[in-house]
Scaffold this motif. Structure first.
Motif, PDB file in Angstrom:
ATOM      1  N   ILE A   1       0.848  -1.201   0.000  1.00  0.00           N
ATOM      2  CA  ILE A   1       0.000   0.000   0.000  1.00  0.00           C
ATOM      3  C   ILE A   1       0.878   1.245   0.000  1.00  0.00           C
ATOM      4  O   ILE A   1       0.639   2.201  -0.759  1.00  0.00           O
ATOM      5  N   GLU A   2       1.925   1.236   0.818  1.00  0.00           N
ATOM      6  CA  GLU A   2       2.812   2.397   0.903  1.00  0.00           C
ATOM      7  C   GLU A   2       3.461   2.660  -0.459  1.00  0.00           C
ATOM      8  O   GLU A   2       3.535   3.795  -0.928  1.00  0.00           O
ATOM      9  N   GLN A   3       3.916   1.569  -1.105  1.00  0.00           N
ATOM     10  CA  GLN A   3       4.547   1.689  -2.426  1.00  0.00           C
ATOM     11  C   GLN A   3       3.555   2.262  -3.444  1.00  0.00           C
ATOM     12  O   GLN A   3       3.891   3.147  -4.244  1.00  0.00           O
ATOM     13  N   SER A   4       2.316   1.788  -3.409  1.00  0.00           N
ATOM     14  CA  SER A   4       1.334   2.254  -4.388  1.00  0.00           C
ATOM     15  C   SER A   4       0.885   3.683  -4.070  1.00  0.00           C
ATOM     16  O   SER A   4       0.598   4.466  -4.971  1.00  0.00           O
ATOM     17  N   ARG A   5       0.849   4.036  -2.780  1.00  0.00           N
ATOM     18  CA  ARG A   5       0.460   5.392  -2.397  1.00  0.00           C
ATOM     19  C   ARG A   5       1.495   6.402  -2.882  1.00  0.00           C
ATOM     20  O   ARG A   5       1.164   7.493  -3.342  1.00  0.00           O
TER      21      ARG A   5
ATOM     22  N   ASP B   1       3.342   5.988  -5.487  1.00  0.00           N
ATOM     23  CA  ASP B   1       3.166   6.082  -6.944  1.00  0.00           C
ATOM     24  C   ASP B   1       1.913   6.889  -7.300  1.00  0.00           C
ATOM     25  O   ASP B   1       1.890   7.610  -8.304  1.00  0.00           O
TER      26      ASP B   1
END
Lengths: 366, 366
Positions: free
Chosen positions: A328-332, A334
């Motif tokens: 989630i952190e990675q996608s947030r 991005d």
């Protein structure tokens, strides 16, 4: 398979050898292009192979089969019909603990490849137990796991992920010879929980990457695992015979075996399955019922998995929380990048951002 | 349609009236359940209606048709075959400006319903022009929009969204009688840009909500718009005859007409189409090529639209930037909520969060 074993359909008439393969042998049906079949036949596909056993799945509906195949054959020159010896089962009896979509499909796929294996199941609801017998998904059903596993060589725990560890310990405690495996979507917590226990010697964790937004044994399919990845994540404590038995078992469902450490599995699945599921739900949550009249195939496809069972996915997220939080952190991060790009009207950067997604998606299609 | 017009397939033999409908009439084929057909036939579906004109699409392959239908019919008691008078076209000649997936599908769908209408097209690439003639998608092709529109009653601008306004103005300036419409995914900017111009009297903005991750006229389909919403967003400046002509035209493609203001369209589509596309791309971007071996149908469905054309989507985002920024902000706030829920391990809140998505997604299926 020798050429003399081959039994082909002759154009519009009948089999080339004018006879069926001997009863009890496997038949391989190969076909190409979109076709229709009776319910026993595989879905359309290109050069797909599908095995049936004579006579249980093929000969009973042979009249339909010949009829349809005649009509179809003129459009499908690759259609052929072959017979080959059935592979020997590596176990005599299998218990399925939990008869949902996955448990039911495990049973049907094993029945297809290893029809001589005795199948038992444990299901909590009387309706599921009745269904399992009505549709002959298994030979015998029970309401307790120990009753289903009693006398079996191998048991598949196909319950929600949060009940697998305790079931594995209970069954290993009672049946020291039993080979155990599961279908859980997360593996690290399970491996950690079983570490050092008796169960860890008998239990070989597995995750067949196959499913549907539909749940329940009524949607079970014999071909659910065909050509799907089945990840096996040994802890290192398993006795070798259990690893062999579990590998042969999963191969018999039609899947292709991939082996990796549990932690690598969980980190990968957080990105390939769990995060996409959450983003699919996120997309669905943004619209109101009034807007449903304007959704197109894009929204329908993107949000399809969001129709999945909320309890099941709550358990998956709970079991793989750390890896999912990282995802989630990675996608947030991005999404922040995207927001900046759109806000600034930077079309070049937007095209690059979209194109990177397109490249990875297209790689999956080939 | 009277009962005497009805021509049904009799079980396994032939048509009930033992004859085809008269040449030149429309044929409606109704069927249910998953079936197979020759290429001219619609995809499988439930209770779908599909129209063909005799003999161009049906009678040429009639032998195949009867052959397949015989085999299939015993499984499909709802199969029937009816003839009805072809609806009168509301125009004699139509120009398609831009022959991609949408432009080509507009041509094929109009050809299917109104075969007497003359179709011209403008395409920039020689390959597309050759393809359009080879496959008889249109009757004549040109490399300039004015040449295609010359002498036509109606023109459909089917270019990327950022070129629609200028093309509408050019064509309206040259052809004061021409009815104009388009296929653009965003409408507000277009309406604002044309406000007060001559073109605004002739141009009726439209957005057929249908598409595919595949682009190009080679993927055009006559049934692309069947039962799909076609949003018409009049600015209020259009002359009534143009609104009537455009409405009848789009209805003839097989779509269902929905009328709303351009701003409402854009705000809705930002949430029902543009944001889902971006979230789909986001999901695809999070994984590496090595992880592709472990993707399942969930990832494949969720990311399907991310394989779409990056230039096309850059133009859509650019044209609808404000509404998309609001949609991103809304989804980012919801992602923050999700992150907090997962971080705190609040399974009850997570189940509620997932269930709201499931409810809205399931509403779309009914």
């Amino acid at each position: 398979m020798s050429a003399s074993d081959q039994t082909s359909f002759d154009r519009g008439v009948s089999f080339k050898n004018a006879s069926l393969p001997p009863m009890g042998t496997a038949v391989v049906l190969r076909y190409s292009s979109a076709l229709s079949y009776s319910a026993a036949f595989p879905e359309s596909g290109s050069e797909t192979r599908q095995e049936f056993r004579c006579p249980s799945r093929l000969a009973e509906s042979l009249d339909d089969f010949r009829y349809e195949w005649r009509a179809i054959h003129s459009k499908s020159p690759l259609a052929s019909f072959e017979s080959s010896p059935m592979p020997e089962p590596s176990c005599r009896s299998v218990a399925i603990i939990g008869l949902g979509l996955l448990g039911g499909s495990v049973a049907l796929s094993i029945r297809r490849r290893w029809p001589s294996v005795r199948l038992t199941a444990c299901a909590r609801s009387p309706e599921t137990r009745a269904l399992a017998l009505d549709r002959a998904i298994v030979d015998e059903v029970f309401d307790r796991p120990e009753a289903a596993a009693n006398g079996c060589d191998l048991a598949v725990i196909a319950t929600p992920v949060n009940r697998i560890a305790s079931l594995a310990q209970e069954l290993a405690g009672q049946f020291p010879e039993l080979t155990l495996t599961d279908v859980g979507s997360t593996k690290g917590g399970l491996v950690r929980e079983l570490a050092g226990t008796t169960a860890a010697k008998q239990f070989v964790p597995a995750h067949p990457i196959a499913g549907s937004e539909k749940s329940g044994a009524e949607h079970a399919r014999a071909d659910l695992f065909d050509d799907k990845p089945i990840v096996i994540t040994p802890s290192g404590e398993e006795l070798p015979q259990h690893i062999t038995a579990v590998t042969e078992f999963w191969r018999a469902t039609g899947g292709r075996i991939v082996t990796m450490p549990a932690e690598q599995h969980d980190a990968t699945l957080a990105l390939t399955s769990h995060l996409p599921h959450l983003l699919s739900s996120l997309a669905a949550r943004q619209i109101t019922r009034e807007m449903l009249a304007l959704v197109g195939t894009g929204w329908l496809d993107t949000t399809r998995v969001a129709a999945g069972d909320a309890d099941l996915w709550t358990a998956i997220v709970s079991e793989n929380r750390d890896a999912i939080l990282s995802a989630i952190e990675q996608s947030r991060s991005d999404l922040d990048t995207l927001q900046t790009i759109v806000d600034q009207g930077d079309d070049t950067a937007l095209r690059t951002w979209l194109d990177a997604a397109k490249q990875i998606r297209q790689s999956a299609q080939t």
